[in-house]
Design a protein around this motif. Structure first.
Motif, PDB file in Angstrom:
ATOM      1  N   LEU B 119       0.830  -1.204   0.000  1.00 26.82           N
ATOM      2  CA  LEU B 119       0.000   0.000   0.000  1.00 26.82           C
ATOM      3  C   LEU B 119       0.869   1.261   0.000  1.00 26.82           C
ATOM      4  CD1 LEU B 119      -2.500  -1.269   2.727  1.00 26.82           C
ATOM      5  CD2 LEU B 119      -2.576  -1.641   0.264  1.00 26.82           C
ATOM      6  N   LEU B 120       0.510   2.197  -0.859  1.00 28.24           N
ATOM      7  CA  LEU B 120       1.312   3.416  -1.003  1.00 28.24           C
ATOM      8  C   LEU B 120       0.441   4.662  -0.811  1.00 28.24           C
ATOM      9  CD1 LEU B 120       3.049   2.455  -4.384  1.00 28.24           C
ATOM     10  CD2 LEU B 120       3.904   1.950  -2.105  1.00 28.24           C
ATOM     11  N   TYR B 121       0.996   5.650  -0.153  1.00 25.61           N
ATOM     12  CA  TYR B 121       0.334   6.949  -0.054  1.00 25.61           C
ATOM     13  C   TYR B 121       1.398   8.024   0.105  1.00 25.61           C
ATOM     14  CZ  TYR B 121       1.080   6.611   5.043  1.00 25.61           C
ATOM     15  OH  TYR B 121       1.651   6.505   6.296  1.00 25.61           O
ATOM     16  N   CYS B 122       0.989   9.284  -0.060  1.00 21.12           N
ATOM     17  CA  CYS B 122       1.946  10.398   0.037  1.00 21.12           C
ATOM     18  C   CYS B 122       1.416  11.389   1.076  1.00 21.12           C
ATOM     19  CB  CYS B 122       2.097  11.107  -1.309  1.00 21.12           C
ATOM     20  SG  CYS B 122       2.529  10.008  -2.663  1.00 21.12           S
ATOM     21  N   ASP B 146       3.452  11.334  -9.291  1.00 24.07           N
ATOM     22  CA  ASP B 146       3.944  10.672 -10.514  1.00 24.07           C
ATOM     23  C   ASP B 146       4.985   9.621 -10.141  1.00 24.07           C
ATOM     24  OD1 ASP B 146       2.344  12.318 -12.031  1.00 24.07           O
ATOM     25  OD2 ASP B 146       3.882  13.876 -12.201  1.00 24.07           O
ATOM     26  N   VAL B 147       5.819   9.967  -9.152  1.00 22.54           N
ATOM     27  CA  VAL B 147       6.859   9.031  -8.709  1.00 22.54           C
ATOM     28  C   VAL B 147       6.211   7.833  -8.020  1.00 22.54           C
ATOM     29  CG1 VAL B 147       8.889   8.782  -7.218  1.00 22.54           C
ATOM     30  CG2 VAL B 147       8.548  10.881  -8.527  1.00 22.54           C
ATOM     31  N   ALA B 148       5.213   8.116  -7.182  1.00 22.52           N
ATOM     32  CA  ALA B 148       4.519   7.027  -6.487  1.00 22.52           C
ATOM     33  C   ALA B 148       3.806   6.126  -7.495  1.00 22.52           C
ATOM     34  CB  ALA B 148       3.516   7.601  -5.486  1.00 22.52           C
ATOM     35  N   GLU B 149       3.276   6.727  -8.570  1.00 26.63           N
ATOM     36  CA  GLU B 149       2.619   5.926  -9.626  1.00 26.63           C
ATOM     37  C   GLU B 149       3.632   5.018 -10.312  1.00 26.63           C
ATOM     38  OE1 GLU B 149       0.476   8.313 -12.433  1.00 26.63           O
ATOM     39  OE2 GLU B 149      -1.222   8.604 -11.080  1.00 26.63           O
ATOM     40  N   PHE B 198       3.895   1.879   2.555  1.00 25.30           N
ATOM     41  CA  PHE B 198       4.990   2.833   2.333  1.00 25.30           C
ATOM     42  C   PHE B 198       4.453   4.248   2.101  1.00 25.30           C
ATOM     43  CE2 PHE B 198       6.886  -1.190   0.464  1.00 25.30           C
ATOM     44  CZ  PHE B 198       7.674  -1.473   1.578  1.00 25.30           C
ATOM     45  N   ASP B 199       5.075   5.198   2.783  1.00 26.77           N
ATOM     46  CA  ASP B 199       4.748   6.615   2.617  1.00 26.77           C
ATOM     47  C   ASP B 199       5.834   7.199   1.709  1.00 26.77           C
ATOM     48  OD1 ASP B 199       3.819   9.162   2.917  1.00 26.77           O
ATOM     49  OD2 ASP B 199       4.262   9.349   5.061  1.00 26.77           O
ATOM     50  N   ILE B 200       5.415   7.703   0.543  1.00 24.97           N
ATOM     51  CA  ILE B 200       6.384   8.172  -0.461  1.00 24.97           C
ATOM     52  C   ILE B 200       6.573   9.695  -0.349  1.00 24.97           C
ATOM     53  CG2 ILE B 200       6.981   8.142  -2.923  1.00 24.97           C
ATOM     54  CD1 ILE B 200       6.611   5.334  -1.676  1.00 24.97           C
TER      55      ILE B 200
END
Lengths: 233, 386
Positions: B119-122, B146-149, B198-200
Motif C-alpha cells: 500500500l502506497l500513499y503520500c 507521478d513518482v509514487a505511480e 509505504f509513505d512516499i
C-alpha cells in the motif's frame, strides 16, 4: 497492533478487572456500557467510512460512536454550568487543535510530542483548564478534534484544496479517539495529583451522593459541585 | 477554610479566545519550502569532524543514522543555531546474509502470499521536483504522485498487488500526518491482507546527495526513514535492513542511507511500514522515477522472496594478477513471512508493561492503603462492588 488499539485493549482489560471504576463512575458509565462502546469503536474502525457528501465522510468507530458517547456523557452532566463548560471547552479545544496544526512544525521529528498525541494533550489540557471535570474533558477531547477537522474542511473548501475531510477516518487510532481518552486520563491524573500534593481534598464538606459529588452542607452551592478533583474520604 | 470561588468559565474562555485570535493572524504554515529562504538543512558530523550527511528537517539527540556503508551512529549533540549535529559511531550494522544459489531450477522459487498488497500513499501531497515540475510545491497535485505511480506500476509489473491512494493531505502542516493516518487506515481496511505500507516523499536537501549512477545508469538515490517512537520500530528496521542488504548487492548505491528519527510517521500501523525519500526537490522527477523500478525489485524480493544477481566485486580468494572484475552471484532471499518478526511483538509487550506500570503508579498516588486493598478484593471476587 497499533498503540491506539493496544491502548483500547489494555483499557478494556483494566475495566474488566474493575480497575477503572473511578473514571467510569464519573462518566456515568457501568463496566458493560464502557466495554460495549469500546467494542463498538474497535469493530466500527474496520467498517469503511460513510460518505456525507462531496469529499466528506465519517467513520463509525472513529467518530460516530465516540460522538454518541460524548453526547451521552453530556446528557448526564451534573449541572447546566458543567454543560456550558463542556461546550466552551470543546470549542476552545477545537480552536487549539486547529491552530496547533497550523503553528507546529510540519515534520513529526521536530515536534516535542508526536502528532498522534499532541492533539489529545492540547485538547486534554484546554478541556481540563476550562471544563474542570473528567466528563467535560472527555467531551472536549472528542468534539474538539472533530471541530478542528470541520474547520480544516471549510478552509480547504474556501481555498479550493481537494483534501477530503474524514471525521475519525483512522478509526480506533484516529486523533479523535486518542484525544478523548487522553483528555479524560489527563484530567484524572492531574486531579488526583493535585489532591495528593495538597494533602487531601480541600472540600471536606463535599461527599459522593447518588453518583455525584455534592456539597453535603448546602446542595444549592453549585460552584463546588463540578470540581471532581474532590474525592470522598 | 473557605473555598475560593473561581472566575466565570465564560469570562475565562472569552479571554482565551481573544488571545488565540491575536495569535492567529501571525500563524504561518511551516511548510516544506523553508529551505528556500535559508540553507535550512542540518549537517551531521562524526566525532572526527567528518561530514556524514544532511537532513532537511531538524535533528535531535538520540536520533540514529546508518550510513551508506552500513556504519551505525547515534546523535549525542545538536546545535540548533548552527544547524550542526554530532554523532558517535556505535558499530557496524549486520545486514542479512543471503545463500548463494547454484541450481538453475531454483530461479522459479515459490513466491507465496502474492495476494498480500503493498500500500502506497503520500503524506505531503504537494512535494514536487523543481527541474521537472517547475516548483517545489504544487498543492494536492505534487510531482510526488507521478513518482509514487511509477513505483506502483513497477511493483505491479513484478506481479505484486500494489495500491496507491492519491488522497491529498494538504495543507502541508503539522496536521498532514494526522490526515494521512486516516488514508493509511482506509488503505489497510480495504486491502487486507497487507504486505507492507509505504509513505512516499521527496527530500529537501541539495541535489548532489541524491545523484547516483546505479549499475551504469543515472538515477536518484533513496533514503529510508524510520520513526524511533513507534512500537514496530524493530520490525520496520528489519525490513529496512533487508531492503538495504538486497539493494547493496543488486543495485549498489541505490539506498543512500537510513535515518531513524524522532516521531512515529504512522509506522505503528503496520510492522512493515517505511518512509521512502525518493530524491530531492532539486533532482529531476525522471531520475526519481527511474529509481522506482530498482526499488520495486528490491522491495518485491525483500517481502516475497526470490533470487537476484549480486553485483559485488569478485571474491578475495582470487589469484594475484587477476583483474577484480565484478562477478555475478545468484543469491536467494526468503519471503519475509517465513522470518521471525521479533520486533512487532516486542513493541506491544513494552507498551503493555508501560501501561501497567503507569497504572500502578497512578493507583499508588490516588488511593490509600485501604482503598488499594479493597480494589484487590473486588478483583479477586472476595467483595462485591457496590
Amino acid at each position: 497492533m497499533s498503540v491506539g488499539l493496544t491502548l483500547l485493549v489494555v483499557t478494556g482489560i483494566l475495566f474488566l478487572f474493575g480497575l477503572g471504576h473511578n473514571i467510569l463512575d464519573r462518566m456515568r458509565l457501568n463496566d458493560k456500557a464502557a466495554l460495549f462502546f469500546m467494542a463498538g469503536i474497535l469493530v466500527g474502525s474496520f467498517i469503511p467510512n460513510i460518505p456525507l457528501g462531496n469529499r466528506v465522510s465519517i467513520n463509525i468507530g472513529g467518530a460516530i460512536i465516540p460522538l454518541v458517547l460524548a453526547i451521552y456523557v453530556f446528557s448526564k452532566a451534573g449541572t447546566t454550568k458543567e454543560r456550558i463548560r463542556s461546550v466552551l471547552a470543546s470549542i476552545l479545544a477545537g480552536t487549539g487543535v486547529y491552530i496547533a496544526g497550523r503553528l507546529l512544525p510540519h515534520e513529526p521529528e521536530t515536534m516535542m510530542v508526536d502528532p498522534n498525541y499532541v492533539y489529545g494533550i492540547i485538547a486534554g489540557i484546554i478541556a481540563y483548564l476550562f471544563g474542570r471535570s473528567r466528563r467535560a474533558s472527555f467531551i472536549a477531547g472528542i468534539v474538539g478534534v472533530l471541530l478542528a477537522d470541520a474547520a480544516q474542511g471549510i478552509v480547504n473548501y474556501a481555498n479550493n484544496i481537494s483534501a477530503p475531510v474524514r471525521f475519525g477516518g483512522a478509526g480506533a487510532v484516529d486523533a479523535v479517539v486518542i484525544s478523548g481518552f487522553l483528555a479524560v486520563i489527563l484530567a484524572e491524573v492531574v486531579g488526583e495529583l493535585r489532591e495528593k500534593i495538597q494533602g487531601g481534598t480541600k472540600k471536606k464538606q463535599m461527599g459522593f451522593h447518588d453518583g455525584e459529588f455534592v456539597n453535603l452542607v448546602d446542595f444549592d452551592t453549585e460552584e463546588e459541585t463540578e470540581d471532581e478533583g474532590a474525592k470522598e474520604k | 477554610m473557605k473555598v475560593q470561588r473561581r472566575s466565570s468559565p465564560i469570562k475565562a474562555a472569552a479571554v482565551f479566545l481573544v488571545l488565540l485570535t491575536a495569535v492567529l493572524p501571525m500563524s504561518k504554515t511551516r511548510a516544506d519550502n523553508w529551505y528556500e529562504k535559508d540553507p535550512g538543512y542540518f549537517t551531521l558530523f562524526d566525532e572526527e569532524g567528518g561530514r556524514l550527511t544532511v537532513m532537511a528537517s531538524e535533528m535531535f539527540k538520540d536520533d540514529e543514522y546508518i550510513s551508506g556503508d552500513n556504519r551505525h551512529y547515534s546523535i549525542y549533540s545538536v546545535d540548533k543555531k548552527s544547524k550542526y549535529a554530532f554523532a558517535k559511531f556505535i558499530g557496524d550494522i549486520e545486514l542479512p546474509q543471503f545463500e548463494e544459489v547454484v541450481d538453475e531450477t531454483v530461479e522459479t522459487l515459490a513466491q507465496k502470499d502474492k495476494n498480500r498488497s503493498i500500500l502506497l500513499y503520500c503524506t505531503h501531497s504537494d512535494e514536487s521536483y523543481v527541474p521537472s515540475d517547475g516548483k517545489s510545491s504544487i498543492p494536492s497535485e505534487g510531482g510526488i504522485y507521478d513518482v509514487a505511480e511509477s513505483f506502483r506500476d513497477s511493483l505491479e509489473k513484478k506481479g505484486v498487488k500494489a495500491v496507491l491512494d492519491k488522497t491529498s493531505h494538504d495543507p502541508h502542516d503539522a496536521g498532514a500526518y494526522r490526515r494521512s493516518r486516516q488514508t493509511a487506515m482506509e488503505l489497510i481496511r480495504k486491502n487486507t491482507p497487507v504486505a507492507a505500507v509505504f509513505d512516499i516523499h521527496r527530500d529537501a536537501i541539495p541535489k548532489e546527495h541524491y545523484d547516483a549512477m546505479v549499475n551504469g545508469e543515472y538515477m536518484s538515490r533513496v533514503r529510508i526513514v524510520i520513526g524511533r517512537s513507534n512500537q514496530n520500530r524493530k520490525a520496520n528496521e528489519q525490513l529496512a535492513y533487508k531492503i538495504k542488504a538486497i539493494a547493496d548487492k543488486a543495485y549498489p548505491g541505490l539506498i543512500k542511507d537510513i535515518y531513524i528519527g524522532k516521531g512515529e510517521y504512522n509506522q505503528e500501523l503496520s510492522p512493515r511500514s517505511l518512509l521512502f525519500e525518493l530524491g530531492t526537490h532539486e533532482i529531476s522527477k525522471e531520475a526519481a522515477q527511474k529509481a522506482t523500478d530498482n526499488l520495486a525489485d528490491v522491495v518485491h524480493k525483500a517481502i516475497f522472496g526470490g533470487v537476484f544477481k549480486s553485483k559485488e566485486p569478485a571474491d578475495k580468494g582470487q589469484k594475484k594478477g587477476q583483474a577484480q572484475a565484478p562477478k555475478d552471484k545468484r543469491l536467494k532471499v526468503s519471503p519475509i513471512s517465513q522470518e521471525e518478526q521479533k520486533g512487532a511483538g516486542r513493541g506491544i509487550m513494552w507498551f503493555i508493561v508501560v501501561a501497567v506500570v503507569g497504572f500502578v503508579i497512578f493507583t499508588l498516588i490516588s488511593k490509600s492503603g485501604n482503598e488499594i486493598k479493597s480494589s484487590f478484593e473486588n478483583i479477586t471476587g472476595k467483595k462485591k462492588r457496590e
